[in-house]
Motif scaffolding. Structure first.
Motif, short mmCIF file in Angstrom:
data_model
loop_
_atom_site.label_atom_id
_atom_site.label_comp_id
_atom_site.label_asym_id
_atom_site.label_seq_id
_atom_site.Cartn_x
_atom_site.Cartn_y
_atom_site.Cartn_z
N ARG A 66 0.87 -1.34 -0.03
CA ARG A 66 0.06 -0.08 -0.15
C ARG A 66 0.87 1.40 0.02
NH1 ARG A 66 -4.73 0.95 3.63
NH2 ARG A 66 -5.46 2.12 1.99
N LEU A 67 1.86 1.26 0.66
CA LEU A 67 2.90 2.35 0.80
C LEU A 67 3.54 2.59 -0.67
CD1 LEU A 67 4.35 4.46 2.30
CD2 LEU A 67 6.14 2.80 2.80
N ALA A 68 3.73 1.65 -1.32
CA ALA A 68 4.33 1.60 -2.62
C ALA A 68 3.22 2.08 -3.66
CB ALA A 68 4.86 0.11 -3.36
N CYS A 69 2.02 1.88 -3.49
CA CYS A 69 1.19 2.26 -4.50
C CYS A 69 0.83 3.73 -4.06
CB CYS A 69 0.01 1.44 -4.64
SG CYS A 69 -1.22 1.42 -3.24
N CYS A 70 0.86 4.12 -2.94
CA CYS A 70 0.40 5.16 -2.37
C CYS A 70 1.35 6.34 -2.70
CB CYS A 70 0.06 5.37 -0.91
SG CYS A 70 1.63 5.94 0.12
N PHE A 71 2.71 6.06 -2.81
CA PHE A 71 3.73 6.95 -3.26
C PHE A 71 4.12 6.76 -4.63
CE2 PHE A 71 4.95 7.07 1.32
CZ PHE A 71 4.39 8.49 1.59
N ASP B 92 -3.29 10.87 2.56
CA ASP B 92 -2.13 10.40 3.30
C ASP B 92 -1.45 8.98 2.90
OD1 ASP B 92 -2.53 7.92 5.43
OD2 ASP B 92 -4.35 9.24 5.61
N GLY B 93 -0.12 8.84 2.85
CA GLY B 93 0.44 7.61 2.40
C GLY B 93 0.37 6.35 3.02
N TYR B 94 -0.35 6.43 4.21
CA TYR B 94 -0.29 5.17 5.26
C TYR B 94 -1.74 4.69 5.26
CZ TYR B 94 4.16 7.56 5.99
OH TYR B 94 5.29 7.96 5.65
N ARG B 95 -2.79 5.49 5.56
CA ARG B 95 -4.15 4.86 5.70
C ARG B 95 -4.87 5.27 4.43
NH1 ARG B 95 -5.59 3.63 10.76
NH2 ARG B 95 -4.40 4.52 12.66
N HIS B 96 -4.49 6.04 3.49
CA HIS B 96 -5.20 6.30 2.31
C HIS B 96 -6.34 6.97 2.60
CE1 HIS B 96 -3.25 3.47 -0.80
NE2 HIS B 96 -2.28 4.16 -0.13
N LEU B 97 -6.44 7.90 3.53
CA LEU B 97 -7.46 8.76 3.72
C LEU B 97 -7.38 10.13 3.36
CD1 LEU B 97 -8.37 7.75 7.65
CD2 LEU B 97 -9.38 6.99 5.50
N PRO B 98 -8.18 10.86 2.88
CA PRO B 98 -8.15 12.26 2.46
C PRO B 98 -7.20 12.98 3.28
CG PRO B 98 -10.30 11.59 2.24
CD PRO B 98 -9.70 10.35 3.13
N PHE B 99 -6.04 13.93 2.74
CA PHE B 99 -5.18 14.52 3.60
C PHE B 99 -5.36 16.08 2.96
CE2 PHE B 99 -1.30 16.42 3.90
CZ PHE B 99 -0.81 16.67 5.48
N SER B 100 -5.11 16.89 3.90
CA SER B 100 -5.04 18.36 3.45
C SER B 100 -4.26 19.09 4.65
CB SER B 100 -6.69 19.13 3.15
OG SER B 100 -7.01 19.04 4.43
#
Length: 455
Positions: A14-19, A199-207
């Motif tokens: 998940r970290l790989a795909c998130c980043f 966010d690159g860890y939980r994949h929740l919206p981040f601002s």
């Protein structure tokens, strides 16, 4: 190793795909050349190791950097992804480029589609400066990234674009202005052209916190377009050469980074930022977006990384210096403790760790106090979790119990505590209105039917 984009779970994949780590499948170059860029010059030479295309062929790109700073040169990092390169070059052709700006298309060899990539690179016409196509034996992702970054010494500053990006028309204007704004601050390691929407860890919206600036600071090199000066890049390269692998691995970052493949430069780049207390400057309005093409690391395309791109030029960018900014985040996407203390002066004298996303390993928390969304026993103070982003609740002293200030020993950990935190943050991300059972079922059925039709 090929990674599938997972639907759930919290791990290195998940970290790989998130980043957004690199991608594309092969295709025949004959098919690709049927939709070459509109400005491709059919008379351009092929097979050359160095090709220049400019209104002024007399000046060579091997000249040393001048004393006065020039606009950042553009470096395109291409490997075996002709359709992606074609798409990027088309967007470069539409970009607003001010002044004389040189272009290097760096082609890493060894791929099945190398001939198509080479034809596109050499055929692309660049009217804003001198164009060079640099060919290499296969360097690999890490070696190619470093080779491209090293061009900053030659040009004074560069903008690096991987070939799975699409740039907006104002990307170079942002890069030039942002690099100039932070070049004198040695705590800033570079500039990015985009920022994560999640966010690159939980994949929740981040601002990030709004603080009146056109940019914000992060200890993650968000590489959907990056820019450096020669000094910024040189400091990173010298650190990388001096630190042994064992010493680098001892730097505490999120454990998921340590499970990525060896062909990634990303983990060490994060360690560099953490070890040297440096940051990248990211834009609030993206100037590039990642197409999420399939390839070396992903076995199918994904729109997960797409972000809105600024399509028009506005007034001059106002970039708040690092010392005055509220939007300053560490490698866990948490605001720095100093930011929390400035927004909530009651915290000023505390030895504090910020843990609002609750993705830190509790064993790595060494401070006496923790500001957290995890369950705790005996909170010293609490705030609500309603305003966005979470730190805004401290600034407004929002009543509630979603955020707690507690002693480190009061943190509750384990599966049940983690599940409770995940549920809390999930509800917060959904603005308190997660989908009902019927909506969830309809969504699942719709996705299944769509997948069936897509074959």
């Amino acid at each position: 190793m090929r990674r599938r984009l997972p639907a759930s779970g919290f791990d290195a994949e998940r970290l790989a795909c998130c980043f957004g780590l690199e991608a594309e499948t092969g295709e025949t170059w004959h098919k690709l050349l049927s939709h070459v860029p509109k400005n491709l010059d059919p008379s351009a030479p092929t097979g050359s190791s160095l090709y220049h295309d400019s209104p002024d062929h007399r000046r060579r790109m091997t000249e040393p950097s001048q004393a006065e700073p020039n606009p950042p040169a553009i470096v395109v990092m291409a490997y075996d992804r002709p359709s992606s390169l074609d798409r990027l070059l088309r967007s470069l052709d539409r970009a607003e480029i001010e002044g004389t700006v040189d272009l290097v298309i760096s082609v890493d060899g060894g791929g099945a589609n190398n001939r198509a990539v080479t034809a596109l690179a050499e055929g692309f016409r660049w009217d804003h400066g001198i164009k060079e196509v640099a060919h290499h034996d296969h360097l690999g992702l890490v070696g190619h990234f470093h080779r491209c970054g090293d061009l900053s010494e030659r040009f004074g500053s560069i903008v690096l674009l991987e070939d799975d990006l699409i740039v907006g028309p104002t990307f170079h204007r942002w890069a030039a202005a942002a690099v100039a704004a932070v070049a004198a601050d040695d705590r800033v390691a570079g500039v990015c052209l985009a920022a994560p929407w999640f966010d690159g860890y939980r994949h929740l919206p981040f601002s990030p916190i709004l603080d009146g600036s056109a940019g914000w600071y992060l200890q993650v090199p968000w590489f959907h377009g990056m820019a450096w000066t020669a000094d910024q890049w040189g400091h990173y390269r010298r650190w990388l050469s001096a630190e042994t692998p064992d010493r680098r691995s001892a730097i505490v970052i999120h454990a998921a980074f340590d499970r990525l493949d060896q062909d990634e430069w990303f983990p060490d780049a994060v360690r560099y930022l953490v070890a040297n207390e440096r940051f990248y400057l990211l834009p609030r309005e993206a100037r590039a977006t990642n197409t999420g093409a399939a390839g070396q690391h992903f076995d199918h395309d994904s729109d997960f990384f797409q972000v809105p791109v600024q399509l028009a030029a506005g007034p001059a960018e106002h970039i708040v210096p690092l010392d005055d900014a509220f939007a300053v985040y560490d490698d866990h996407l948490e605001p720095l403790p100093d930011v929390a203390k400035r927004l909530c002066p009651d915290l000023a004298d505390l030895d504090l760790t910020v843990d609002l996303l609750a993705v830190r390993d509790p064993a790595t928390i060494t401070t006496d106090w923790v500001l957290t969304t995890r369950p705790v026993t005996g909170a010293a103070r609490t705030w609500g979790l309603h305003m966005r982003p979470p730190m805004a609740n401290l600034a407004a002293d929002t009543p509630g119990s979603g955020i707690a200030l507690a002693k480190r020993a009061a943190l509750r950990t384990g599966r049940l505590a983690d599940a409770a935190t995940a549920a809390k943050l999930g509800a917060y991300a959904a603005n308190g209105r997660p989908p009902g059972i019927r909506s969830a079922i309809r969504g699942a059925v719709g996705r299944s039917v769509g997948a069936w039709f897509d074959g």
